[in-house]
Motif scaffolding. Structure first.
Motif, PDB file in Angstrom:
ATOM      1  N   ALA A 166       4.789 -10.484  -3.673  1.00 32.40           N
ATOM      2  CA  ALA A 166       5.739 -11.518  -4.093  1.00 32.40           C
ATOM      3  C   ALA A 166       6.832 -10.903  -4.959  1.00 32.40           C
ATOM      4  N   ALA A 167       6.423 -10.004  -5.883  1.00 30.81           N
ATOM      5  CA  ALA A 167       7.393  -9.380  -6.779  1.00 30.81           C
ATOM      6  C   ALA A 167       8.380  -8.523  -6.011  1.00 30.81           C
ATOM      7  N   ALA A 168       7.952  -7.953  -4.874  1.00 30.48           N
ATOM      8  CA  ALA A 168       8.836  -7.104  -4.080  1.00 30.48           C
ATOM      9  C   ALA A 168       9.708  -7.932  -3.134  1.00 30.48           C
ATOM     10  N   GLY A 169       9.574  -9.261  -3.188  1.00 36.65           N
ATOM     11  CA  GLY A 169      10.429 -10.121  -2.391  1.00 36.65           C
ATOM     12  C   GLY A 169       9.899 -10.452  -1.011  1.00 36.65           C
TER      13      GLY A 169
ATOM     14  N   GLN B 109       9.283   0.868  -1.159  1.00 36.14           N
ATOM     15  CA  GLN B 109      10.127   1.721  -0.324  1.00 36.14           C
ATOM     16  C   GLN B 109      10.283   1.204   1.100  1.00 36.14           C
ATOM     17  N   CYS B 110       9.195   0.723   1.684  1.00 41.80           N
ATOM     18  CA  CYS B 110       9.254   0.302   3.087  1.00 41.80           C
ATOM     19  C   CYS B 110       9.555  -1.183   3.220  1.00 41.80           C
ATOM     20  N   GLY B 111       9.457  -1.924   2.124  1.00 41.40           N
ATOM     21  CA  GLY B 111       9.679  -3.367   2.182  1.00 41.40           C
ATOM     22  C   GLY B 111       8.357  -4.101   2.362  1.00 41.40           C
ATOM     23  N   PRO B 112       8.202  -5.249   1.652  1.00 38.76           N
ATOM     24  CA  PRO B 112       6.916  -5.958   1.695  1.00 38.76           C
ATOM     25  C   PRO B 112       6.600  -6.540   3.070  1.00 38.76           C
ATOM     26  N   ASP B 113       7.632  -6.816   3.883  1.00 34.34           N
ATOM     27  CA  ASP B 113       7.372  -7.437   5.178  1.00 34.34           C
ATOM     28  C   ASP B 113       7.438  -6.441   6.330  1.00 34.34           C
ATOM     29  N   SER B 114       7.570  -5.133   5.995  1.00 29.82           N
ATOM     30  CA  SER B 114       7.537  -4.118   7.054  1.00 29.82           C
ATOM     31  C   SER B 114       6.088  -3.890   7.484  1.00 29.82           C
ATOM     32  N   ALA B 120      -0.332  -1.407   4.047  1.00 30.69           N
ATOM     33  CA  ALA B 120      -0.772  -0.937   2.730  1.00 30.69           C
ATOM     34  C   ALA B 120      -1.409  -2.077   1.948  1.00 30.69           C
ATOM     35  N   ALA B 121      -0.785  -3.265   1.992  1.00 30.18           N
ATOM     36  CA  ALA B 121      -1.316  -4.414   1.243  1.00 30.18           C
ATOM     37  C   ALA B 121      -2.681  -4.834   1.781  1.00 30.18           C
ATOM     38  N   VAL B 122      -2.822  -4.855   3.108  1.00 27.75           N
ATOM     39  CA  VAL B 122      -4.103  -5.261   3.695  1.00 27.75           C
ATOM     40  C   VAL B 122      -5.183  -4.233   3.372  1.00 27.75           C
ATOM     41  N   MET B 123      -4.802  -2.940   3.421  1.00 24.76           N
ATOM     42  CA  MET B 123      -5.768  -1.884   3.097  1.00 24.76           C
ATOM     43  C   MET B 123      -6.319  -2.057   1.695  1.00 24.76           C
ATOM     44  N   ILE B 124      -5.420  -2.278   0.728  1.00 30.74           N
ATOM     45  CA  ILE B 124      -5.883  -2.352  -0.656  1.00 30.74           C
ATOM     46  C   ILE B 124      -6.589  -3.682  -0.908  1.00 30.74           C
ATOM     47  N   GLY B 125      -6.183  -4.735  -0.200  1.00 32.18           N
ATOM     48  CA  GLY B 125      -6.793  -6.045  -0.408  1.00 32.18           C
ATOM     49  C   GLY B 125      -8.182  -6.166   0.195  1.00 32.18           C
ATOM     50  N   SER B 126      -8.510  -5.291   1.148  1.00 35.03           N
ATOM     51  CA  SER B 126      -9.803  -5.435   1.812  1.00 35.03           C
ATOM     52  C   SER B 126     -10.734  -4.265   1.508  1.00 35.03           C
ATOM     53  N   PHE B 161      -9.813   0.916   6.622  1.00 32.73           N
ATOM     54  CA  PHE B 161      -8.439   1.381   6.812  1.00 32.73           C
ATOM     55  C   PHE B 161      -8.029   1.288   8.283  1.00 32.73           C
ATOM     56  N   LEU B 162      -8.943   1.702   9.161  1.00 29.61           N
ATOM     57  CA  LEU B 162      -8.617   1.673  10.602  1.00 29.61           C
ATOM     58  C   LEU B 162      -8.426   0.232  11.067  1.00 29.61           C
ATOM     59  N   SER B 163      -9.305  -0.670  10.610  1.00 22.97           N
ATOM     60  CA  SER B 163      -9.172  -2.052  11.081  1.00 22.97           C
ATOM     61  C   SER B 163      -7.946  -2.714  10.460  1.00 22.97           C
ATOM     62  N   SER B 164      -7.582  -2.325   9.212  1.00 26.34           N
ATOM     63  CA  SER B 164      -6.355  -2.863   8.610  1.00 26.34           C
ATOM     64  C   SER B 164      -5.146  -2.502   9.468  1.00 26.34           C
ATOM     65  N   ALA B 165      -5.068  -1.201   9.836  1.00 21.90           N
ATOM     66  CA  ALA B 165      -3.934  -0.747  10.639  1.00 21.90           C
ATOM     67  C   ALA B 165      -3.917  -1.469  11.984  1.00 21.90           C
ATOM     68  N   TRP B 166      -5.114  -1.647  12.550  1.00 21.63           N
ATOM     69  CA  TRP B 166      -5.235  -2.262  13.873  1.00 21.63           C
ATOM     70  C   TRP B 166      -4.795  -3.732  13.832  1.00 21.63           C
ATOM     71  N   ILE B 167      -5.305  -4.491  12.864  1.00 16.14           N
ATOM     72  CA  ILE B 167      -4.988  -5.925  12.833  1.00 16.14           C
ATOM     73  C   ILE B 167      -3.515  -6.148  12.475  1.00 16.14           C
ATOM     74  N   CYS B 168      -2.947  -5.287  11.601  1.00 11.15           N
ATOM     75  CA  CYS B 168      -1.535  -5.431  11.245  1.00 11.15           C
ATOM     76  C   CYS B 168      -0.644  -5.130  12.444  1.00 11.15           C
ATOM     77  N   ARG B 169      -1.075  -4.126  13.252  1.00 14.06           N
ATOM     78  CA  ARG B 169      -0.279  -3.802  14.434  1.00 14.06           C
ATOM     79  C   ARG B 169      -0.294  -4.960  15.410  1.00 14.06           C
ATOM     80  N   ILE B 170      -1.431  -5.616  15.531  1.00 16.86           N
ATOM     81  CA  ILE B 170      -1.533  -6.762  16.438  1.00 16.86           C
ATOM     82  C   ILE B 170      -0.682  -7.930  15.931  1.00 16.86           C
ATOM     83  N   LEU B 171      -0.763  -8.214  14.619  1.00 16.50           N
ATOM     84  CA  LEU B 171      -0.092  -9.390  14.082  1.00 16.50           C
ATOM     85  C   LEU B 171       1.404  -9.198  13.886  1.00 16.50           C
ATOM     86  N   TRP B 172       1.808  -7.999  13.436  1.00 16.78           N
ATOM     87  CA  TRP B 172       3.213  -7.804  13.068  1.00 16.78           C
ATOM     88  C   TRP B 172       3.857  -6.584  13.718  1.00 16.78           C
TER      89      TRP B 172
END
Lengths: 203, 173
Positions: A166-169, B109-114, B120-126, B161-172
């Motif tokens: 959220a903080a990163a927009g 650097q890459c943007g939160p929605d990239s 990265a967010a899914v990896m750390i969150g799971s 980590f592998l499943s995070s990358a896999w599910i993110c690739r499928i969704l986004w």
């Protein structure tokens, strides 16, 4: 997000060596890689970034910990615990025979799911101590399984990383939730599966 | 479904408040107490962030992780993992603060929605700070040998980590 601030002695020593290696390696290698000026500026930029990161994150972390307090005081963990008991009896048949360990286990698992790190760790440690007592100080299969379960993240709502997004927009900070759940499930399943194999091979 | 996810925060807080109110909890007082705990958490992690952020910033600026990512990229590409997350995956089992710092660098650097930022967010969150948690549990239980617990936990991290990358690739992807 439990364990943001490590207290374990061994881990702190490991991190100390990593820090040392990072500073030495970067100082030696960045001239060769042509990144010397960027690397030189990076250290002080990093301190500013740490402070602004902390400030930006404080608001949402505080709000979520307020919500967690509500959850804790309304006894949500106890309600969830009743649902989880059958599952835990299957995973930990020996420990579940002891009422005290079973209640510590359910408290640990439900607090983990709800993201109540403050409640999860003490309960988990109580369960681990009880299991060690049962097996006479040996690392039993059930104790190892408990650790594997706790090192996989079960948290349903990863609020800290959502706050970072959220903080990163980010346009919708929580739209990663379904992906987090799928990935958490995969990791827990993999952990338990590997545990089931290894417990036979590794006495 | 989309708008439900967009409204996650207010809906969730509202539901928790309703549940607490039905149990007779003093909402305002409880939230104030929780917020105070949150402030303490942030004050507690600031010193760690102040030590770790410069080191991670330095590491990223030096170009070494890119080198690592490039070295590993044949492997990472086959597995479908964004090479920028290599550093995060290495740090995650060791230190929660360092992983948080590395993830926030990637997200910035890459943007939160990239795709990379989301992965990265899914990896750390799971995932959890595996080695730290295992050390705490075995030390508290007074058990010196840990048998297969750490290898199994690290395999679970790899699966995460592998499943995070896999599910993110499928969704986004």
């Amino acid at each position: 997000m439990r364990g943001i601030f490590p207290k374990g002695g061994v881990i702190r020593i490991l991190i100390s060596y990593i820090l040392l290696a990072v500073y030495l390696l970067c100082s030696l290698c960045s001239p060769a890689l042509g990144t010397a000026s960027a690397a030189g500026a990076a250290v002080l930029e990093g301190t500013q970034e740490a402070v602004s990161f902390c400030l930006v994150l404080t608001g949402s972390v505080c709000l979520w910990s307020g919500v967690m307090e509500l959850l804790e005081r309304s006894g949500a963990a106890a309600g969830l615990a009743r649902l989880l008991q059958p599952l835990l009896r299957r995973l930990f048949p020996r420990a579940a025979g002891d009422g005290e360990i079973l209640s510590a286990l359910t408290e640990n698992l439900s607090a983990n799911l709800l993201g109540l790190g403050n409640a999860a760790t003490p309960a988990g440690i109580r369960a681990a101590r009880g299991m060690a007592r049962q097996s006479g100080g040996r690392p039993s299969d059930e104790l190892c399984t408990l650790v594997v379960l706790n090192t996989a993240s079960l948290q349903l709502l990863p609020s800290t990383i959502a706050s970072v997004r959220a903080a990163a927009g980010a346009c919708s900070a929580f739209d990663i939730l379904p992906a987090v759940w799928v990935s958490s499930l995969c990791s827990v399943a993999a952990g338990l599966l590997i545990a089931a194999v290894l417990r036979r091979l590794w006495p | 479904m989309r708008s439900l996810l967009d409204l996650t925060a207010p809906l969730l807080i509202g539901a928790v408040m309703l549940g607490a109110a039905l149990r007779g909890v003093n909402l305002y007082e409880a939230m104030l107490a929780g917020t105070r705990k949150g402030l303490r958490v942030m004050a507690d992690i600031l010193p760690a962030l102040l030590v770790l952020f410069p080191a991670i910033r330095l590491l990223r600026a030096s170009g070494l992780p890119e080198l690592l990512g490039r070295l590993l990229s044949p492997l990472l590409d086959t597995l479908g993992v964004p090479p920028d997350t290599a550093l995060l995956m290495l740090l995650r089992p060791i230190s929660g603060s360092a992983a948080l710092a590395a993830a926030s660098e990637i997200i910035r650097q890459c943007g939160p929605d990239s795709l990379t930022g989301r992965t990265a967010a899914v990896m750390i969150g799971s995932s959890e700070t595996t080695l730290y948690v295992a050390a705490v549990y075995f030390a508290a239980a007074g058990v010196r040998r840990s048998r297969w617990a750490v290898p199994a936990a690290l395999c679970a991290d790899l699966a995460c980590f592998l499943s995070s990358a896999w599910i993110c690739r499928i969704l986004w992807g």
